[in-house]
Scaffold this motif. Structure first.
Motif, mmCIF file in Angstrom:
data_model
loop_
_atom_site.group_PDB
_atom_site.id
_atom_site.type_symbol
_atom_site.label_atom_id
_atom_site.label_comp_id
_atom_site.label_asym_id
_atom_site.label_seq_id
_atom_site.Cartn_x
_atom_site.Cartn_y
_atom_site.Cartn_z
ATOM 1 N N UNK A 302 79.975 37.804 42.551
ATOM 2 C CA UNK A 302 78.882 37.924 43.514
ATOM 3 C C UNK A 302 78.183 39.265 43.403
ATOM 4 N N UNK A 303 78.937 40.313 43.185
ATOM 5 C CA UNK A 303 78.325 41.647 43.094
ATOM 6 C C UNK A 303 77.375 41.720 41.903
ATOM 7 N N UNK A 304 77.762 41.143 40.781
ATOM 8 C CA UNK A 304 76.890 41.144 39.604
ATOM 9 C C UNK A 304 75.615 40.347 39.873
ATOM 10 N N UNK A 305 75.772 39.178 40.504
ATOM 11 C CA UNK A 305 74.597 38.356 40.785
ATOM 12 C C UNK A 305 73.708 39.039 41.828
ATOM 13 N N UNK A 306 74.310 39.644 42.845
ATOM 14 C CA UNK A 306 73.530 40.376 43.853
ATOM 15 C C UNK A 306 72.657 41.435 43.199
ATOM 16 N N UNK A 307 73.246 42.237 42.330
ATOM 17 C CA UNK A 307 72.492 43.333 41.711
ATOM 18 C C UNK A 307 71.344 42.802 40.861
ATOM 19 N N UNK A 308 71.597 41.729 40.124
ATOM 20 C CA UNK A 308 70.517 41.124 39.343
ATOM 21 C C UNK A 308 69.386 40.644 40.252
#
Length: 412
Positions: A302-308
């Motif tokens: 989720x953190x990776x997708x949030x940042x993107x």
């Protein structure tokens, strides 16, 4: 090494299966025709922990589906009480744990217990629609406390100024849906102390407490040593943490044993007492005892997708989006595009074939106007395609393309 350390296979692009989701997810994928990407309900597109599936299957393999008994949740209460003590700093008191058929039911039960006709309930604004619906159903009146949508901050002094002799309850949402704010200890203490001075109880909805991105840290209000700590009802559940919304398992940690007994009676009167069958309880136990490695891997994804998503949205002219510290929803500001939130939702559905939740009063309160809500609990590929479509549609709108002229003429 944990079997979840290699988290890519659990949350890679192939795990999201639109065909299956359209049949199994009626509030998200199933609510729209093929070709539309739904970023609406805060419901993950991934299967939950396999240990939960195994526990549920084991509980039903014999073919018996008996009535649920409200008196046979002791093991579940003890398991959740252990989790509350270890992870949230709330003392181990199984008798104060009241299971409920979902977090929404838990929230409704607390409001119904504490509020009645003529009472006032302070709600954050914006905030999820469930709070207002529960207050309305109890016959009480909503009192909105505006938050700063740009920073996600809450002014405790402003909230305190809204407390009157009619105030029956203060409703908090931490982490906050839809702004993604994870409230600081200073803010929580200030709210708790204000409530304590007036002897007003607090409902603290902490269903998102496990979806918090470092360095942010979630603090349970009931864990604070304040004068009102004995008047905090903590509401939480398993839906967001373990991708189990359909399991319908929520919990309330009541301030005292007497309050817990009163809440159980309220659930009986609402007809919610017998709504947690054995297989649901078995799945909940498996999640609480063995699902945490899955949750850790989910949070990394989720953190990776949030940042993107945040970076991609901020690159689209006319849209600005803050980076949330918690939840898996975004609340971008689209007001500069010259459309109402409702019209923007209609525009994106029509032109981009992307469904979002508009920031209208019925969804999030009066202060939500000018924003839309996006859920990103899906694969990176789905979000890349969805935001590519959004960017194209908005560019057409900004440049005055023929499609934009046609759509804005019907949506306004």
């Amino acid at each position: 090494m944990s079997p979840y350390d290699a988290h890519r296979p659990l949350f890679d692009d192939t795990r999201v299966r639109p065909g299956l989701l359209r049949r199994r997810s009626p509030l998200r994928w199933g609510a729209y025709p093929p070709g539309v990407i739904p970023l609406t309900a805060a419901e993950p597109d991934f299967p939950g922990p396999s240990v939960v599936t195994e526990a549920v299957l084991s509980a039903v393999v014999d073919g018996y589906f008996p009535y649920a008994s409200p008196m046979e949740c002791g093991e579940l209460q003890e398991a959740f009480s252990d989790v509350a003590e270890i992870r949230y700093g709330i003392g181990n008191h199984p008798g104060r744990v009241v299971p409920a058929p979902g977090t929404a039911a838990a929230l409704w039960g607390v409001v119904r217990l504490l509020c009645g006709k003529g009472d006032e309930c302070i709600l954050l604004d914006p905030v999820d629609l469930l709070f207002g619906q529960a207050v309305d159903a109890a016959g009480a009146r909503r009192v909105h406390c505006p938050m700063d949508k740009g920073t996600g901050r809450l002014d405790p002094d402003r909230l305190a100024s809204l407390i009157t002799s009619r105030t029956a309850l203060i409703c908090m949402c931490n982490p906050h849906n839809p702004l993604g704010t994870v409230f600081t200890e200073a803010t929580l203490r200030a709210v708790a102390e204000a409530a304590g001075r007036h002897r007003v109880p607090i409902l603290s909805d902490e269903v998102w407490s496990e979806i918090v991105y470092p360095p942010a840290t979630h603090i349970s209000m009931a864990s604070l040593d304040t004068g009102s700590s004995h008047r905090v009802y903590t509401v939480t559940g398993l839906s967001k943490t373990f991708a189990l919304p359909g399991l319908r398992m929520g919990f309330v940690i009541a301030p005292t044993l007497r309050d817990a007994d009163a809440l159980r009676l309220t659930f009986q009167r609402l007809g919610a007492t017998y709504s947690m069958p054995p297989f649901t309880q078995a799945g909940a136990l498996a999640a609480l005892r063995h699902g945490w490695p899955w949750r850790d891997a989910f949070l990394r994804h989720l953190r990776e997708v949030r940042d993107y998503c945040v970076d991609r949205l901020n690159a689209i002219p006319g849209i600005s989006c803050s980076r949330p510290d918690g939840t898996y929803v975004l609340f971008p500001d689209v007001s500069r595009l010259g459309m109402s939130s409702r019209a923007m939702g209609e525009f994106l559905l029509s032109r981009a074939r992307v469904a979002v939740v508009p920031g209208t009063p019925e969804w999030f309160g009066p202060a939500a106007e000018g924003n839309i809500r996006i859920s990103y609990a899906t694969s990176r590929a789905v979000m890349e395609e969805a935001l590519h479509r959004v960017a194209g549609a908005v560019e057409e709108l900004v440049t005055g393309g023929p499609g934009a002229l046609q759509t804005t003429g019907t949506a306004r």
